[in-house]
Design a protein around this motif. Structure first.
Motif, PDB file in Angstrom:
ATOM      1  N   PRO A  32     -19.251 -16.878 -43.666  1.00 48.10           N
ATOM      2  CA  PRO A  32     -19.440 -17.056 -42.232  1.00 48.10           C
ATOM      3  C   PRO A  32     -20.767 -16.439 -41.790  1.00 48.10           C
ATOM      4  O   PRO A  32     -21.272 -15.514 -42.419  1.00 48.10           O
ATOM      5  CB  PRO A  32     -18.253 -16.317 -41.614  1.00 48.10           C
ATOM      6  CG  PRO A  32     -17.844 -15.328 -42.639  1.00 48.10           C
ATOM      7  CD  PRO A  32     -18.168 -15.951 -43.970  1.00 48.10           C
ATOM      8  N   LEU A  33     -21.313 -16.956 -40.697  1.00 48.22           N
ATOM      9  CA  LEU A  33     -22.549 -16.417 -40.155  1.00 48.22           C
ATOM     10  C   LEU A  33     -22.212 -15.383 -39.093  1.00 48.22           C
ATOM     11  O   LEU A  33     -21.251 -15.537 -38.353  1.00 48.22           O
ATOM     12  CB  LEU A  33     -23.396 -17.537 -39.562  1.00 48.22           C
ATOM     13  CG  LEU A  33     -23.815 -18.625 -40.545  1.00 48.22           C
ATOM     14  CD1 LEU A  33     -24.577 -19.721 -39.810  1.00 48.22           C
ATOM     15  CD2 LEU A  33     -24.664 -18.045 -41.658  1.00 48.22           C
ATOM     16  N   PHE A  34     -23.019 -14.337 -39.016  1.00 43.57           N
ATOM     17  CA  PHE A  34     -22.780 -13.259 -38.071  1.00 43.57           C
ATOM     18  C   PHE A  34     -23.971 -13.081 -37.152  1.00 43.57           C
ATOM     19  O   PHE A  34     -25.116 -13.289 -37.542  1.00 43.57           O
ATOM     20  CB  PHE A  34     -22.512 -11.946 -38.822  1.00 43.57           C
ATOM     21  CG  PHE A  34     -21.237 -11.965 -39.606  1.00 43.57           C
ATOM     22  CD1 PHE A  34     -20.045 -11.554 -39.024  1.00 43.57           C
ATOM     23  CD2 PHE A  34     -21.213 -12.407 -40.916  1.00 43.57           C
ATOM     24  CE1 PHE A  34     -18.866 -11.581 -39.735  1.00 43.57           C
ATOM     25  CE2 PHE A  34     -20.036 -12.434 -41.632  1.00 43.57           C
ATOM     26  CZ  PHE A  34     -18.852 -12.017 -41.046  1.00 43.57           C
ATOM     27  N   LEU A  35     -23.703 -12.676 -35.930  1.00 43.97           N
ATOM     28  CA  LEU A  35     -24.747 -12.356 -34.971  1.00 43.97           C
ATOM     29  C   LEU A  35     -25.300 -10.971 -35.289  1.00 43.97           C
ATOM     30  O   LEU A  35     -24.658 -10.195 -36.007  1.00 43.97           O
ATOM     31  CB  LEU A  35     -24.172 -12.384 -33.555  1.00 43.97           C
ATOM     32  CG  LEU A  35     -23.674 -13.741 -33.058  1.00 43.97           C
ATOM     33  CD1 LEU A  35     -23.077 -13.598 -31.660  1.00 43.97           C
ATOM     34  CD2 LEU A  35     -24.797 -14.756 -33.050  1.00 43.97           C
ATOM     35  N   PRO A  36     -26.469 -10.627 -34.757  1.00 45.02           N
ATOM     36  CA  PRO A  36     -27.031  -9.291 -35.011  1.00 45.02           C
ATOM     37  C   PRO A  36     -26.087  -8.144 -34.617  1.00 45.02           C
ATOM     38  O   PRO A  36     -26.132  -7.073 -35.220  1.00 45.02           O
ATOM     39  CB  PRO A  36     -28.295  -9.265 -34.163  1.00 45.02           C
ATOM     40  CG  PRO A  36     -28.699 -10.698 -34.046  1.00 45.02           C
ATOM     41  CD  PRO A  36     -27.405 -11.459 -34.005  1.00 45.02           C
ATOM     42  N   ASP A  37     -25.202  -8.391 -33.628  1.00 44.71           N
ATOM     43  CA  ASP A  37     -24.263  -7.338 -33.220  1.00 44.71           C
ATOM     44  C   ASP A  37     -23.005  -7.291 -34.091  1.00 44.71           C
ATOM     45  O   ASP A  37     -22.103  -6.510 -33.848  1.00 44.71           O
ATOM     46  CB  ASP A  37     -23.889  -7.489 -31.744  1.00 44.71           C
ATOM     47  CG  ASP A  37     -23.147  -8.781 -31.435  1.00 44.71           C
ATOM     48  OD1 ASP A  37     -22.805  -9.535 -32.357  1.00 44.71           O
ATOM     49  OD2 ASP A  37     -22.915  -9.045 -30.234  1.00 44.71           O
ATOM     50  N   GLY A  38     -22.945  -8.141 -35.129  1.00 40.72           N
ATOM     51  CA  GLY A  38     -21.839  -8.107 -36.086  1.00 40.72           C
ATOM     52  C   GLY A  38     -20.710  -9.080 -35.817  1.00 40.72           C
ATOM     53  O   GLY A  38     -19.807  -9.217 -36.635  1.00 40.72           O
ATOM     54  N   ARG A  39     -20.744  -9.789 -34.686  1.00 42.50           N
ATOM     55  CA  ARG A  39     -19.668 -10.734 -34.393  1.00 42.50           C
ATOM     56  C   ARG A  39     -19.818 -11.995 -35.235  1.00 42.50           C
ATOM     57  O   ARG A  39     -20.920 -12.510 -35.408  1.00 42.50           O
ATOM     58  CB  ARG A  39     -19.677 -11.129 -32.918  1.00 42.50           C
ATOM     59  CG  ARG A  39     -19.310  -9.993 -31.990  1.00 42.50           C
ATOM     60  CD  ARG A  39     -19.276 -10.435 -30.547  1.00 42.50           C
ATOM     61  NE  ARG A  39     -20.627 -10.816 -30.122  1.00 42.50           N
ATOM     62  CZ  ARG A  39     -20.883 -11.618 -29.099  1.00 42.50           C
ATOM     63  NH1 ARG A  39     -19.907 -12.143 -28.387  1.00 42.50           N
ATOM     64  NH2 ARG A  39     -22.131 -11.899 -28.765  1.00 42.50           N
ATOM     65  N   ALA A  40     -18.694 -12.480 -35.751  1.00 40.55           N
ATOM     66  CA  ALA A  40     -18.686 -13.715 -36.538  1.00 40.55           C
ATOM     67  C   ALA A  40     -18.813 -14.916 -35.611  1.00 40.55           C
ATOM     68  O   ALA A  40     -18.326 -14.889 -34.482  1.00 40.55           O
ATOM     69  CB  ALA A  40     -17.407 -13.818 -37.347  1.00 40.55           C
ATOM     70  N   THR A  41     -19.479 -15.966 -36.093  1.00 42.03           N
ATOM     71  CA  THR A  41     -19.593 -17.201 -35.323  1.00 42.03           C
ATOM     72  C   THR A  41     -18.675 -18.256 -35.913  1.00 42.03           C
ATOM     73  O   THR A  41     -18.313 -18.197 -37.082  1.00 42.03           O
ATOM     74  CB  THR A  41     -21.040 -17.736 -35.320  1.00 42.03           C
ATOM     75  OG1 THR A  41     -21.427 -18.044 -36.662  1.00 42.03           O
ATOM     76  CG2 THR A  41     -22.000 -16.725 -34.719  1.00 42.03           C
ATOM     77  N   THR A  42     -18.307 -19.218 -35.071  1.00 35.21           N
ATOM     78  CA  THR A  42     -17.435 -20.316 -35.475  1.00 35.21           C
ATOM     79  C   THR A  42     -18.004 -21.615 -34.942  1.00 35.21           C
ATOM     80  O   THR A  42     -18.496 -21.652 -33.813  1.00 35.21           O
ATOM     81  CB  THR A  42     -16.011 -20.111 -34.912  1.00 35.21           C
ATOM     82  OG1 THR A  42     -15.519 -18.846 -35.338  1.00 35.21           O
ATOM     83  CG2 THR A  42     -15.069 -21.195 -35.400  1.00 35.21           C
ATOM     84  N   LEU A  43     -17.934 -22.679 -35.736  1.00 34.66           N
ATOM     85  CA  LEU A  43     -18.367 -24.005 -35.329  1.00 34.66           C
ATOM     86  C   LEU A  43     -17.148 -24.859 -35.055  1.00 34.66           C
ATOM     87  O   LEU A  43     -16.235 -24.932 -35.886  1.00 34.66           O
ATOM     88  CB  LEU A  43     -19.213 -24.666 -36.422  1.00 34.66           C
ATOM     89  CG  LEU A  43     -19.474 -26.164 -36.267  1.00 34.66           C
ATOM     90  CD1 LEU A  43     -20.384 -26.432 -35.072  1.00 34.66           C
ATOM     91  CD2 LEU A  43     -20.070 -26.742 -37.530  1.00 34.66           C
ATOM     92  N   VAL A  44     -17.122 -25.506 -33.887  1.00 34.09           N
ATOM     93  CA  VAL A  44     -16.099 -26.512 -33.584  1.00 34.09           C
ATOM     94  C   VAL A  44     -16.814 -27.789 -33.191  1.00 34.09           C
ATOM     95  O   VAL A  44     -17.913 -27.757 -32.641  1.00 34.09           O
ATOM     96  CB  VAL A  44     -15.117 -26.069 -32.470  1.00 34.09           C
ATOM     97  CG1 VAL A  44     -14.223 -24.963 -32.939  1.00 34.09           C
ATOM     98  CG2 VAL A  44     -15.838 -25.682 -31.212  1.00 34.09           C
ATOM     99  N   GLN A  45     -16.182 -28.908 -33.496  1.00 37.26           N
ATOM    100  CA  GLN A  45     -16.728 -30.222 -33.169  1.00 37.26           C
ATOM    101  C   GLN A  45     -15.672 -31.008 -32.410  1.00 37.26           C
ATOM    102  O   GLN A  45     -14.492 -30.947 -32.745  1.00 37.26           O
ATOM    103  CB  GLN A  45     -17.133 -30.966 -34.434  1.00 37.26           C
ATOM    104  CG  GLN A  45     -18.236 -30.265 -35.195  1.00 37.26           C
ATOM    105  CD  GLN A  45     -18.574 -30.977 -36.483  1.00 37.26           C
ATOM    106  OE1 GLN A  45     -17.697 -31.365 -37.239  1.00 37.26           O
ATOM    107  NE2 GLN A  45     -19.862 -31.150 -36.733  1.00 37.26           N
ATOM    108  N   CYS A  46     -16.132 -31.733 -31.392  1.00 33.39           N
ATOM    109  CA  CYS A  46     -15.219 -32.541 -30.596  1.00 33.39           C
ATOM    110  C   CYS A  46     -16.005 -33.705 -30.004  1.00 33.39           C
ATOM    111  O   CYS A  46     -17.234 -33.715 -30.069  1.00 33.39           O
ATOM    112  CB  CYS A  46     -14.566 -31.698 -29.507  1.00 33.39           C
ATOM    113  SG  CYS A  46     -15.736 -30.877 -28.431  1.00 33.39           S
ATOM    114  N   PRO A  47     -15.314 -34.690 -29.425  1.00 33.81           N
ATOM    115  CA  PRO A  47     -16.022 -35.815 -28.816  1.00 33.81           C
ATOM    116  C   PRO A  47     -16.919 -35.335 -27.668  1.00 33.81           C
ATOM    117  O   PRO A  47     -16.513 -34.480 -26.880  1.00 33.81           O
ATOM    118  CB  PRO A  47     -14.903 -36.719 -28.295  1.00 33.81           C
ATOM    119  CG  PRO A  47     -13.687 -36.315 -29.058  1.00 33.81           C
ATOM    120  CD  PRO A  47     -13.864 -34.869 -29.380  1.00 33.81           C
ATOM    121  N   ALA A  48     -18.127 -35.867 -27.606  1.00 37.50           N
ATOM    122  CA  ALA A  48     -19.047 -35.511 -26.532  1.00 37.50           C
ATOM    123  C   ALA A  48     -18.434 -35.894 -25.188  1.00 37.50           C
ATOM    124  O   ALA A  48     -17.768 -36.921 -25.062  1.00 37.50           O
ATOM    125  CB  ALA A  48     -20.385 -36.213 -26.725  1.00 37.50           C
TER     126      ALA A  48
END
Length: 86
Positions: A32-48
Protein backbone atom coordinates in the motif's frame (compact mmCIF):
# COMPACT_ATOMS: atom_id res chain seq x y z
CA UNK A 1 12.96 -41.26 -26.54
CA UNK A 2 10.54 -39.76 -29.04
CA UNK A 3 7.93 -37.34 -27.72
CA UNK A 4 4.67 -36.44 -29.37
CA UNK A 5 3.47 -32.98 -30.32
CA UNK A 6 0.84 -33.09 -27.56
CA UNK A 7 3.58 -33.52 -24.92
CA UNK A 8 5.21 -30.27 -26.02
CA UNK A 9 1.85 -28.49 -26.31
CA UNK A 10 0.90 -29.47 -22.74
CA UNK A 11 4.29 -28.35 -21.48
CA UNK A 12 4.01 -24.98 -23.27
CA UNK A 13 0.52 -24.41 -21.82
CA UNK A 14 1.74 -25.23 -18.32
CA UNK A 15 4.65 -22.80 -18.70
CA UNK A 16 2.37 -20.01 -19.96
CA UNK A 17 -0.11 -20.61 -17.14
CA UNK A 18 2.66 -20.44 -14.54
CA UNK A 19 3.97 -17.22 -16.08
CA UNK A 20 0.51 -15.67 -16.02
CA UNK A 21 0.07 -16.58 -12.35
CA UNK A 22 3.37 -14.92 -11.46
CA UNK A 23 2.45 -11.77 -13.41
CA UNK A 24 -0.98 -11.52 -11.81
CA UNK A 25 0.28 -12.14 -8.30
CA UNK A 26 2.69 -9.24 -8.70
CA UNK A 27 -0.22 -6.87 -9.26
CA UNK A 28 -2.26 -8.01 -6.30
CA UNK A 29 0.58 -8.17 -3.81
CA UNK A 30 1.89 -4.64 -4.21
CA UNK A 31 2.47 -2.72 -1.00
CA UNK A 32 0.00 0.00 0.00
CA UNK A 33 1.04 3.61 -0.53
CA UNK A 34 1.38 5.91 2.47
CA UNK A 35 1.18 9.66 2.87
CA UNK A 36 4.09 11.54 4.48
CA UNK A 37 2.11 11.59 7.76
CA UNK A 38 1.93 7.76 7.73
CA UNK A 39 -1.71 7.30 6.73
CA UNK A 40 -2.41 4.53 4.22
CA UNK A 41 -4.17 5.43 0.97
CA UNK A 42 -6.91 3.46 -0.77
CA UNK A 43 -8.09 3.51 -4.39
CA UNK A 44 -11.77 3.06 -5.23
CA UNK A 45 -13.33 3.13 -8.69
CA UNK A 46 -16.94 3.81 -9.57
CA UNK A 47 -19.01 5.11 -12.50
CA UNK A 48 -18.30 8.77 -13.24
CA UNK A 49 -21.07 11.07 -12.03
CA UNK A 50 -22.11 8.88 -9.10
CA UNK A 51 -21.31 9.48 -5.45
CA UNK A 52 -20.63 5.82 -4.65
CA UNK A 53 -16.86 6.40 -4.41
CA UNK A 54 -17.41 8.98 -1.67
CA UNK A 55 -19.90 6.68 0.04
CA UNK A 56 -17.40 3.79 -0.03
CA UNK A 57 -14.62 5.99 1.36
CA UNK A 58 -16.87 7.36 4.10
CA UNK A 59 -18.04 3.88 5.09
CA UNK A 60 -14.48 2.53 5.10
CA UNK A 61 -13.19 5.41 7.23
CA UNK A 62 -16.15 5.59 9.55
CA UNK A 63 -16.84 9.14 8.43
CA UNK A 64 -14.19 11.69 7.52
CA UNK A 65 -11.57 11.16 4.81
CA UNK A 66 -9.21 13.28 2.73
CA UNK A 67 -9.13 13.07 -1.06
CA UNK A 68 -5.53 12.53 -2.17
CA UNK A 69 -6.19 12.38 -5.91
CA UNK A 70 -9.25 12.12 -8.12
CA UNK A 71 -9.45 11.52 -11.87
CA UNK A 72 -11.95 10.37 -14.47
CA UNK A 73 -10.95 7.98 -17.22
CA UNK A 74 -13.21 6.09 -19.64
CA UNK A 75 -16.36 6.97 -17.66
CA UNK A 76 -14.76 5.68 -14.46
CA UNK A 77 -14.00 7.84 -11.44
CA UNK A 78 -10.75 6.93 -9.68
CA UNK A 79 -10.60 8.21 -6.12
CA UNK A 80 -7.54 7.84 -3.90
CA UNK A 81 -8.29 8.72 -0.30
CA UNK A 82 -6.88 8.50 3.21
CA UNK A 83 -8.91 8.24 6.38
CA UNK A 84 -8.57 11.14 8.78
CA UNK A 85 -7.01 10.46 12.15
CA UNK A 86 -9.56 9.87 14.88
Amino acid sequence: MKRSFSFYARRACATLAAGAMVALSGCSSSAPLFLPDGRATTLVQCPAGSDSCSQQASASCGGAFDVVRQSTENSTLNLIYACRAK
